[in-house]
Design a protein around this motif. Sequence first.
Motif, PDB file in Angstrom:
ATOM      1  N   MET A   1       0.813  -1.202   0.000  1.00  0.00           N
ATOM      2  CA  MET A   1       0.000   0.000   0.000  1.00  0.00           C
ATOM      3  C   MET A   1       0.851   1.259   0.000  1.00  0.00           C
ATOM      4  SD  MET A   1      -3.060  -0.983  -0.243  1.00  0.00           S
ATOM      5  CE  MET A   1      -3.961   0.500   0.183  1.00  0.00           C
ATOM      6  N   GLN A   4       1.298   2.498  -3.497  1.00  0.00           N
ATOM      7  CA  GLN A   4       0.073   3.121  -3.978  1.00  0.00           C
ATOM      8  C   GLN A   4      -0.028   4.557  -3.501  1.00  0.00           C
ATOM      9  OE1 GLN A   4      -3.481   1.696  -2.187  1.00  0.00           O
ATOM     10  NE2 GLN A   4      -4.784   2.259  -3.892  1.00  0.00           N
ATOM     11  N   ALA A  68       0.687  -1.011 -10.270  1.00  0.00           N
ATOM     12  CA  ALA A  68      -0.192   0.052  -9.795  1.00  0.00           C
ATOM     13  C   ALA A  68      -0.442   1.082 -10.888  1.00  0.00           C
ATOM     14  CB  ALA A  68       0.428   0.730  -8.573  1.00  0.00           C
ATOM     15  N   THR A  92      -7.297   4.857  -8.219  1.00  0.00           N
ATOM     16  CA  THR A  92      -6.017   4.151  -8.177  1.00  0.00           C
ATOM     17  C   THR A  92      -6.252   2.653  -8.056  1.00  0.00           C
ATOM     18  OG1 THR A  92      -5.794   4.257  -5.766  1.00  0.00           O
ATOM     19  CG2 THR A  92      -4.934   6.118  -7.025  1.00  0.00           C
ATOM     20  N   LYS A  93      -5.274   1.893  -8.556  1.00  0.00           N
ATOM     21  CA  LYS A  93      -5.293   0.438  -8.424  1.00  0.00           C
ATOM     22  C   LYS A  93      -3.917  -0.034  -7.985  1.00  0.00           C
ATOM     23  CE  LYS A  93      -8.869  -0.365 -11.932  1.00  0.00           C
ATOM     24  NZ  LYS A  93      -9.207  -1.072 -13.204  1.00  0.00           N
ATOM     25  N   TYR A  94      -3.911  -1.034  -7.135  1.00  0.00           N
ATOM     26  CA  TYR A  94      -2.645  -1.581  -6.649  1.00  0.00           C
ATOM     27  C   TYR A  94      -2.813  -3.077  -6.400  1.00  0.00           C
ATOM     28  CZ  TYR A  94       1.432  -2.412  -3.691  1.00  0.00           C
ATOM     29  OH  TYR A  94       2.592  -2.915  -3.162  1.00  0.00           O
ATOM     30  N   GLY A  96      -4.557  -5.359  -7.804  1.00  0.00           N
ATOM     31  CA  GLY A  96      -5.939  -5.824  -7.766  1.00  0.00           C
ATOM     32  C   GLY A  96      -6.836  -5.058  -6.831  1.00  0.00           C
ATOM     33  N   MET A  97      -6.279  -4.257  -5.935  1.00  0.00           N
ATOM     34  CA  MET A  97      -7.084  -3.444  -5.028  1.00  0.00           C
ATOM     35  C   MET A  97      -7.293  -2.059  -5.634  1.00  0.00           C
ATOM     36  SD  MET A  97      -5.449  -4.503  -1.334  1.00  0.00           S
ATOM     37  CE  MET A  97      -3.776  -4.118  -1.837  1.00  0.00           C
ATOM     38  N   SER A  98      -8.418  -1.441  -5.310  1.00  0.00           N
ATOM     39  CA  SER A  98      -8.720  -0.135  -5.880  1.00  0.00           C
ATOM     40  C   SER A  98      -9.064   0.873  -4.793  1.00  0.00           C
ATOM     41  CB  SER A  98      -9.888  -0.240  -6.871  1.00  0.00           C
ATOM     42  OG  SER A  98     -11.058  -0.692  -6.217  1.00  0.00           O
ATOM     43  N   ASP A  99      -8.940   2.133  -5.150  1.00  0.00           N
ATOM     44  CA  ASP A  99      -9.200   3.234  -4.226  1.00  0.00           C
ATOM     45  C   ASP A  99      -9.786   4.375  -5.042  1.00  0.00           C
ATOM     46  OD1 ASP A  99      -9.154   4.830  -1.912  1.00  0.00           O
ATOM     47  OD2 ASP A  99      -7.218   5.668  -2.485  1.00  0.00           O
ATOM     48  N   ASP A 117     -14.173   5.817  -1.243  1.00  0.00           N
ATOM     49  CA  ASP A 117     -14.484   4.388  -1.146  1.00  0.00           C
ATOM     50  C   ASP A 117     -15.826   4.137  -0.478  1.00  0.00           C
ATOM     51  OD1 ASP A 117     -12.014   3.811  -2.328  1.00  0.00           O
ATOM     52  OD2 ASP A 117     -11.007   3.774  -0.386  1.00  0.00           O
TER      53      ASP A 117
END
Length: 230
Positions: A1, A4, A68, A92-94, A96-99, A117
């Motif tokens: 994180m 990111q 990312a 943003t993406k990191y 597979g996770m997004s924000d 979010d």
Amino acid sequence: MRLQKLIKSTLFIGSALLSIHTFALTPFQATYQFSYNGHNISTATRSLQSLENNRWVYKFSAKAGILASANETSQFTFNNQNVTSNSFTRATKYLGMSDALTINFNQSEKKVSTNKDGTSRSFKLENNPLDELNAEIQIREDLKNNHLKPVYYITDAKGIDARKFINLGEETIKTQYGTFKTMKFKLEHNKPERNTLFWLAPELDYLPVKVAHNDGSNSYGISLINYKWQ
């Protein structure tokens, strides 16, 4: 994180700071080399576009391979050398996770609404708050007019914070785009382990040609590769 967050931060930093003529904004595009902990891992792009009725849109994008990506957009109006915020978005993406973050500035009702979010907040609009992107535009214009403000009010998901920009003098900086005599500034943060330095080139209307950010044991930097007026 951590990566990111650092990629997201490149926006504001350059976050510090467009025009060929002293009293007019000019559309442009700038490309930077983005490094993380001393390693070049991607490029980042900023672009400014003119719309109708003194409205402008400022965009930032960066991608670090498959790890990312970050995209940010600020829409604002510009009158009498002053930026007035309208809206800001970040995605943003990191791994597979997004924000996601959206900020709306309701100038008529003097209200700021944010959604990060899925969590919504609202607070009073005062001190003509900026977002992380258009703050760069305002600072550059103020420098061109020899009127740097003591503090700048920057909006995030939770509220509006006052940030100081401290002049550290002149320094010559070499980039892939050329060598520039710059003004060196420090952005103050509320956390002692964080510090941001940036170098602005007067001959490019105070475009940031280099930025260095440290956050504990992690660091990132951007350095100018290309710049063109549009």
